[in-house]
Design a protein around this motif. Structure first.
Motif, PDB file in Angstrom:
ATOM      1  N   PRO A 184      51.052  93.533 -59.194  1.00 35.53           N
ATOM      2  CA  PRO A 184      51.316  92.816 -60.146  1.00 35.53           C
ATOM      3  C   PRO A 184      50.678  91.352 -60.549  1.00 35.53           C
ATOM      4  CG  PRO A 184      52.399  92.602 -58.159  1.00 35.53           C
ATOM      5  CD  PRO A 184      51.577  93.644 -58.175  1.00 35.53           C
ATOM      6  N   GLN A 234      50.236  87.950 -60.517  1.00 35.30           N
ATOM      7  CA  GLN A 234      50.881  86.994 -59.525  1.00 35.30           C
ATOM      8  C   GLN A 234      50.955  85.698 -60.469  1.00 35.30           C
ATOM      9  OE1 GLN A 234      52.159  87.651 -56.590  1.00 35.30           O
ATOM     10  NE2 GLN A 234      53.038  85.580 -56.475  1.00 35.30           N
ATOM     11  N   LYS A 258      59.184  83.199 -62.876  1.00 38.12           N
ATOM     12  CA  LYS A 258      60.042  82.409 -61.805  1.00 38.12           C
ATOM     13  C   LYS A 258      60.460  81.158 -62.337  1.00 38.12           C
ATOM     14  CE  LYS A 258      58.867  85.649 -58.066  1.00 38.12           C
ATOM     15  NZ  LYS A 258      58.230  85.665 -56.541  1.00 38.12           N
ATOM     16  N   ALA A 302      53.909  86.389 -62.824  1.00 40.99           N
ATOM     17  CA  ALA A 302      55.253  86.604 -62.177  1.00 40.99           C
ATOM     18  C   ALA A 302      55.697  85.020 -61.574  1.00 40.99           C
ATOM     19  CB  ALA A 302      54.905  87.186 -60.759  1.00 40.99           C
ATOM     20  N   ASP A 303      54.734  84.177 -61.342  1.00 40.35           N
ATOM     21  CA  ASP A 303      55.243  82.820 -60.854  1.00 40.35           C
ATOM     22  C   ASP A 303      55.515  82.028 -62.093  1.00 40.35           C
ATOM     23  OD1 ASP A 303      54.325  83.339 -58.323  1.00 40.35           O
ATOM     24  OD2 ASP A 303      52.235  82.417 -58.589  1.00 40.35           O
ATOM     25  N   ILE A 356      57.537  92.909 -63.730  1.00 43.57           N
ATOM     26  CA  ILE A 356      56.371  92.411 -63.451  1.00 43.57           C
ATOM     27  C   ILE A 356      56.198  93.069 -61.924  1.00 43.57           C
ATOM     28  CG2 ILE A 356      54.870  90.590 -63.077  1.00 43.57           C
ATOM     29  CD1 ILE A 356      56.116  89.330 -65.478  1.00 43.57           C
ATOM     30  N   LEU A 357      57.126  92.747 -61.247  1.00 41.26           N
ATOM     31  CA  LEU A 357      57.204  92.858 -59.763  1.00 41.26           C
ATOM     32  C   LEU A 357      57.209  94.578 -59.443  1.00 41.26           C
ATOM     33  CD1 LEU A 357      59.550  90.101 -58.191  1.00 41.26           C
ATOM     34  CD2 LEU A 357      57.034  90.205 -58.516  1.00 41.26           C
ATOM     35  N   SER A 358      57.667  95.170 -60.585  1.00 37.92           N
ATOM     36  CA  SER A 358      57.451  96.708 -60.034  1.00 37.92           C
ATOM     37  C   SER A 358      56.234  97.537 -60.203  1.00 37.92           C
ATOM     38  CB  SER A 358      58.543  97.312 -61.209  1.00 37.92           C
ATOM     39  OG  SER A 358      58.199  97.165 -62.350  1.00 37.92           O
ATOM     40  N   ASN A 359      55.300  96.623 -60.834  1.00 38.22           N
ATOM     41  CA  ASN A 359      53.956  97.190 -60.904  1.00 38.22           C
ATOM     42  C   ASN A 359      53.303  97.152 -59.323  1.00 38.22           C
ATOM     43  OD1 ASN A 359      54.124  97.456 -63.872  1.00 38.22           O
ATOM     44  ND2 ASN A 359      53.449  95.293 -64.194  1.00 38.22           N
ATOM     45  N   LEU A 371      60.812  89.594 -64.876  1.00 38.05           N
ATOM     46  CA  LEU A 371      60.367  89.565 -63.730  1.00 38.05           C
ATOM     47  C   LEU A 371      60.287  90.584 -62.799  1.00 38.05           C
ATOM     48  CD1 LEU A 371      59.054  87.386 -61.597  1.00 38.05           C
ATOM     49  CD2 LEU A 371      61.459  86.646 -60.860  1.00 38.05           C
ATOM     50  N   GLN A 372      61.308  91.458 -63.080  1.00 35.66           N
ATOM     51  CA  GLN A 372      61.454  92.797 -62.197  1.00 35.66           C
ATOM     52  C   GLN A 372      60.470  93.729 -62.534  1.00 35.66           C
ATOM     53  OE1 GLN A 372      65.609  94.017 -62.570  1.00 35.66           O
ATOM     54  NE2 GLN A 372      66.416  92.312 -61.217  1.00 35.66           N
TER      55      GLN A 372
END
Length: 481
Positions: free
Chosen positions: A355, A357, A364, A360-361, A349-352, A346-347
């Motif tokens: 990202p 979404q 999560k 990422a969902d 993915i969010l660092s792109n 997850l980190q």
């Protein structure tokens, strides 16, 4: 012979006697007689009598024997041809010394007569009170007494083995005869008791044996004899002696036949062996009963504990708490690893810069599911629910049940060891009767001992007569005083 004739004979005899002793050589004067009397007076009466008797004997030893033959012949003639009585001539008056000698001679004759009478009375008493009873006793033993046969046997009471932990006084006497003296005394008392006599009579007919007509009347029992009469014969014919220094019991059995004597002895030995077994049987049974009871109780408690453990395992559905905890923790660990990987993903993915979404969902949501699962699994370890109990509670219950089972197993092992120890101690306390001399019947009658018994009877009668004579003499002397 008339009185006058007797006086005539006595006169002539006295005259001749007076002439014989009144010679000048032998007749003492009054002065000499008085001197002799004064000289003899200070002595005792017995010494005076002895001296006078010796003088009288010496004086008449050399004198010729004087026999008044003419007087005797004349008396016989007068007896055939009686004559008119004649006057008796006057005899010469004897002197004082002659009278004294005559009195001494009379006293000596009286003493001799009394001694003879006393000796005759003594012999009569001895014959009546000593010789006659001894003769009757000897006649009974030699001609009327029934021949009896005596069987001897020797045995000793032993233990199986000495105690292993004997200490103190017990260890001092454990290997000696004193260690079993109490048992030997008990057996001795039993063999000489009425109980043994009644059992011997019920099995082998002790009363009937001594009631047969072949036994002499002094030893024979009547047909309806009581137990006391039979026990009196039993006490005389059955003798048991104990030697405390050697620890040996010696038994002798007397009967009217050799076969019955041996049978009685063998039966009594069998009774003694049974009584020896009973002496330690109570102690052995008590020891074994306590040990067996402890073992049974330990075994029952162990079975109960094992059943409780199995029921708890079935109720909780857990075979082993260790396995359950290990399995649960391994699942939690794997979920935590997966959760850690998803968190990194997850980190990333969010660092792109742009990202995804949706992705990422989804990541999560997956992380939330992993956290919920881990939380659920952890709560099962410590928290109870309405449906199931916590694994910690189950582990505690199972641990207590397993501990109880282990304790019961240890107690059972101790009970088994105690039972084995009690069995060994009981075997050590067991008594055995070891025969030293087996009862064998003699081929020749051993009783009665005729000469010895007769001699003993004579000694007893003589002793009784002596005691009675001394008692009567002492009482007579006290009364006379």
């Amino acid at each position: 012979m008339t009185t006058e004739k007797r006086m005539l004979v006595l006169g002539e005899s006295a005259q001749i006697f007076g002439k014989d002793i009144s010679t000048p050589a032998s007749t003492p004067t009054k002065a000499s007689a008085k001197a002799d009397h004064k000289a003899v007076k200070p002595h005792r009466e017995s010494d005076q009598r002895n001296s006078v008797h010796e003088a009288f004997t010496k004086q008449f030893q050399n004198a010729p024997e004087i026999v008044p033959e003419p007087a005797v012949k004349r008396v016989k003639d007068e007896a055939k041809h009686p004559k008119q009585p004649q006057a008796v001539p006057e005899l010469p008056t004897p002197t004082e010394s002659q009278q004294r000698l005559r009195e001494i001679a009379r006293i000596q004759l009286e003493l001799v007569r009394r001694r003879r009478n006393r000796l005759a009375v003594l012999l009569t008493k001895l014959a009546f009170f000593v010789f006659l009873p001894t003769l009757i006793t000897g006649a009974y033993f030699y001609w009327f007494a029934t021949p009896l046969f005596e069987t001897h046997s020797e045995f000793v009471i032993q233990k199986a083995s000495p105690a292993a932990a004997a200490t103190g006084v017990t260890s001092l006497f454990s290997g000696t005869a004193l260690g079993s003296s109490q048992d030997s005394i008990i057996v001795q008392g039993y063999l000489t008791s009425r109980e043994a006599m009644l059992r011997l009579d019920s099995e082998l007919g002790f009363k009937a044996h001594f009631s047969t007509a072949s036994i002499d009347p002094l030893l024979r029992l009547s047909s309806n004899a009581s137990d006391e009469d039979a026990f009196a014969i039993y006490s005389k014919k059955i003798s048991v002696g104990f030697d405390p220094t050697e620890g040996i019991l010696r038994m002798s059995v007397v009967a009217a036949s050799a076969e019955d004597s041996q049978k009685f002895a063998e039966a009594l030995v069998r009774y003694a062996e049974e009584r020896v077994d009973r002496i330690s049987q109570r102690a052995r049974e008590d020891q074994m009963a306590g040990a067996q009871e402890s073992y049974d109780e330990a075994e029952i408690n162990l079975n109960t504990a094992q059943k409780k453990l199995v029921e708890l395992q079935q109720l909780r559905g857990v075979l082993s708490t260790e396995i359950e905890v290990t399995s649960q923790m391994s699942i939690i660990n794997s979920l935590e690893l997966e959760l850690e990987g998803k968190s990194l993903e997850l980190q990333e993915i969010l660092s792109n810069p742009k990202p995804n979404q949706t992705k990422a969902d989804l990541t999560k949501a997956e992380l939330e599911r992993l956290r919920d699962r881990i939380q659920t699994l952890r709560s099962q370890l410590t928290n109870n629910t309405e449906a199931t109990a916590s694994l910690a509670k189950v582990a505690g219950e199972l641990l207590l049940a397993e501990t109880d089972v282990s304790t019961r197993q240890l107690l059972l092992q101790q009970a088994v060891a105690h039972t084995e120890t009690a069995r060994e101690e009981a075997n050590r306390q067991a008594r055995y009767l070891a025969m030293g001399v087996s009862p064998i019947a003699p081929d020749v009658a051993t009783l009665p001992r005729k000469f010895e018994s007769t001699a003993l009877a004579g000694l007893i009668f003589a002793g009784l007569y002596l005691l009675a004579s001394l008692t009567v003499s002492i009482l007579r002397e006290q009364v006379s005083v």
